[in-house]
Write an enzyme that holds these catalytic residues in place. Sequence first.
Site, PDB file in Angstrom:
ATOM      1  N   GLY A  27       0.758  -1.249   0.000  1.00  0.00           N
ATOM      2  CA  GLY A  27       0.000   0.000   0.000  1.00  0.00           C
ATOM      3  C   GLY A  27       0.778   1.282   0.000  1.00  0.00           C
ATOM      4  O   GLY A  27       0.200   2.361  -0.198  1.00  0.00           O
ATOM      5  N   PRO A  82       4.462  -5.445  -0.906  1.00  0.00           N
ATOM      6  CA  PRO A  82       4.548  -4.181  -1.642  1.00  0.00           C
ATOM      7  C   PRO A  82       4.381  -4.405  -3.139  1.00  0.00           C
ATOM      8  O   PRO A  82       4.857  -5.406  -3.682  1.00  0.00           O
ATOM      9  CB  PRO A  82       5.970  -3.701  -1.337  1.00  0.00           C
ATOM     10  N   GLY A  83       3.707  -3.487  -3.803  1.00  0.00           N
ATOM     11  CA  GLY A  83       3.575  -3.544  -5.258  1.00  0.00           C
ATOM     12  C   GLY A  83       4.083  -2.256  -5.874  1.00  0.00           C
ATOM     13  O   GLY A  83       5.227  -2.145  -6.306  1.00  0.00           O
ATOM     14  N   ARG A  84       3.207  -1.265  -5.840  1.00  0.00           N
ATOM     15  CA  ARG A  84       3.479   0.024  -6.481  1.00  0.00           C
ATOM     16  C   ARG A  84       4.827   0.630  -6.087  1.00  0.00           C
ATOM     17  O   ARG A  84       5.557   1.151  -6.927  1.00  0.00           O
ATOM     18  CB  ARG A  84       2.354   0.981  -6.074  1.00  0.00           C
ATOM     19  N   ARG A 111      -5.024   4.285 -15.682  1.00  0.00           N
ATOM     20  CA  ARG A 111      -5.130   4.931 -14.365  1.00  0.00           C
ATOM     21  C   ARG A 111      -5.802   6.309 -14.380  1.00  0.00           C
ATOM     22  O   ARG A 111      -6.644   6.564 -13.516  1.00  0.00           O
ATOM     23  CB  ARG A 111      -3.761   4.999 -13.677  1.00  0.00           C
ATOM     24  N   TYR A 127      -8.921   6.114 -12.119  1.00  0.00           N
ATOM     25  CA  TYR A 127      -8.738   6.635 -10.755  1.00  0.00           C
ATOM     26  C   TYR A 127      -8.482   8.136 -10.735  1.00  0.00           C
ATOM     27  O   TYR A 127      -7.973   8.644  -9.725  1.00  0.00           O
ATOM     28  CB  TYR A 127      -7.517   5.974 -10.093  1.00  0.00           C
ATOM     29  N   TYR A 172       0.618  -0.889 -12.274  1.00  0.00           N
ATOM     30  CA  TYR A 172      -0.776  -0.824 -12.739  1.00  0.00           C
ATOM     31  C   TYR A 172      -0.857  -0.106 -14.088  1.00  0.00           C
ATOM     32  O   TYR A 172      -1.780   0.659 -14.340  1.00  0.00           O
ATOM     33  CB  TYR A 172      -1.668  -0.163 -11.677  1.00  0.00           C
ATOM     34  N   CYS A 200     -12.079   6.588 -28.662  1.00  0.00           N
ATOM     35  CA  CYS A 200     -13.334   7.335 -28.781  1.00  0.00           C
ATOM     36  C   CYS A 200     -14.124   7.317 -27.479  1.00  0.00           C
ATOM     37  O   CYS A 200     -15.189   6.688 -27.376  1.00  0.00           O
ATOM     38  CB  CYS A 200     -14.134   6.771 -29.939  1.00  0.00           C
ATOM     39  N   GLU A 201     -13.573   7.958 -26.474  1.00  0.00           N
ATOM     40  CA  GLU A 201     -14.189   8.123 -25.158  1.00  0.00           C
ATOM     41  C   GLU A 201     -13.689   9.457 -24.619  1.00  0.00           C
ATOM     42  O   GLU A 201     -12.477   9.711 -24.672  1.00  0.00           O
ATOM     43  CB  GLU A 201     -13.702   7.054 -24.166  1.00  0.00           C
TER      44      GLU A 201
HETATM   45  C1  LIG Z   1      -2.890  -4.810  -4.512  1.00  0.00           C
HETATM   46  C2  LIG Z   1      -2.467  -5.522  -3.305  1.00  0.00           C
HETATM   47  C3  LIG Z   1      -1.199  -5.285  -2.751  1.00  0.00           C
HETATM   48  C4  LIG Z   1      -0.229  -4.280  -3.306  1.00  0.00           C
HETATM   49  O1  LIG Z   1      -0.649  -2.976  -3.162  1.00  0.00           O
HETATM   50  P1  LIG Z   1       0.341  -1.774  -3.511  1.00  0.00           P
HETATM   51  O2  LIG Z   1      -0.437  -0.570  -3.200  1.00  0.00           O
HETATM   52  O3  LIG Z   1       0.670  -1.882  -4.960  1.00  0.00           O
HETATM   53  O4  LIG Z   1       1.536  -1.918  -2.653  1.00  0.00           O
HETATM   54  C5  LIG Z   1      -0.833  -6.015  -1.642  1.00  0.00           C
HETATM   55  N1  LIG Z   1      -1.678  -6.924  -1.083  1.00  0.00           N
HETATM   56  C6  LIG Z   1      -2.893  -7.169  -1.592  1.00  0.00           C
HETATM   57  C7  LIG Z   1      -3.748  -8.180  -0.944  1.00  0.00           C
HETATM   58  C8  LIG Z   1      -3.337  -6.475  -2.699  1.00  0.00           C
HETATM   59  O5  LIG Z   1      -4.552  -6.708  -3.196  1.00  0.00           O
END
Ligand SMILES: *Cc1c(COP(=O)(O)O)cnc(C)c1O
Length: 419
Positions: free
Chosen positions: A240, A276-278, A314, A318, A372, A343-344
């Site tokens: 997150g 962690p992702g983002r 995105r 969002y 993403y 076309c949006e």
């Molecule tokens: C999407 C997700 C993440 C990663 O979220 P980030 O904001 O990209 O760090 C981690 N855990 C779960 C369960 C998710 O769905």
Amino acid sequence: MDHFDYRDGVLHAENVPMTAIAEAVGTPVYIYSRATLERHAQVFADALSTLPDKHIAFAIKANPNIAVLKVLARQGFGADVVSGGEIARALAAGMKAEDIVFSGVGKTRAELQYALDAGIGQFNLELEEEGAVLAELARAMGKTASAVLRVNPDVDAGTHAKISTGKSENKFGVPISDAAGIFARLSGLAGLNLRGIACHIGSQLFDLKPLEAAYARIGELVAELRAAGHVIDRVDLGGGLGVPYERGKVPPAPAEYGAMVARVTRGWDVKLMFEPGRVIVGNAGVLLTRVIWVKPGVARPYVIVDAAMNDLARPAMYDAWHDFEAVVPNGERMVANIAGPVCETGDTFAMGRDIDAVQSGDLAVFRTAGAYGATMASTYNSRPLVPEVMVDGNQFAVVADRILPETIIAAECVPDFLK
Ligand SMILES: *Cc1c(COP(=O)(O)O)cnc(C)c1O
């Protein structure tokens, strides 16, 4: 910090000018920097270095490209996955099954079975019934599934509504007030080793306070479960952490996050899991695009670029901000709207933005597009599926092909009754 910089007036990815990639691969194209991926992985791991026992599982939905996963696997990262397809990707990238965490609110029985077969290290249960089904499937295979229960701590993460997951009305996890009862009923089941708790309250978080509040509630729950006689040896703290999409808007640094985690979890005596992702991939990628037209508008011109909402969803999805920069800026500025060819009306990246002055034919990038981005791409408007390139020092390689409409048309067929 990233490795996308201007050298002699030309934007480079590491040592490679963007112009060279545009010439070789065409546009639009995502460009990832290996050195940036490695740096971000290192910074995140360093931030957690004082924690005694932990595992980092990259949330691969943020960027599931196999080359990206390979880079992170080499950094010792496992994967947080949310589908059978993501399990296949994590394994294909060389990640060990035991390093994979299986999240997701709607895992099918077939996916649970596949994950058990593969030997996935941790299942994050989203509801009581899922635990019962998982136990039954595991028993039938003579296995024991290692699992944690995802709770919804009912905190407002203070982020965009579409990426908030920890309020009681969201679809994720079990209400924290129900957790002890569910835990008691599931923990006796043969085939299931229910060993802890998970939470993930949302994405693109700019404030550590909601995370700290959620973690504190998890700590109380762990104490309550232990008091009831349960053995708790794992807590999954989710992902997150936000990234800076806009110059001047700076999220908490991983080191601040790590310090908060160390403080809140002191004495928990569990293995801490992170997803962690983002924060790992966001600033390790850009979307390179070419200006097709600068179209006069009523209030301001529209810069029409060859990337669109199908390539980078995105902004449409969002209301997200991505910095826009010319690859070879001429020093002038302009105020313009930036839009794609789809076309949006929603296919608009920015309105009334102060940007580098551009004209038709110029190259530009949308920054912070590594998370993403490509993974959400579609072929809407029968546009090609956007390709991906990875840069490593002086070299670069296509790591995902541009899938042309012809290939997609070939997968469709006209039924006999229409022949
Ligand atoms: C999407 C997700 C993440 C990663 O979220 P980030 O904001 O990209 O760090 C981690 N855990 C779960 C369960 C998710 O769905």
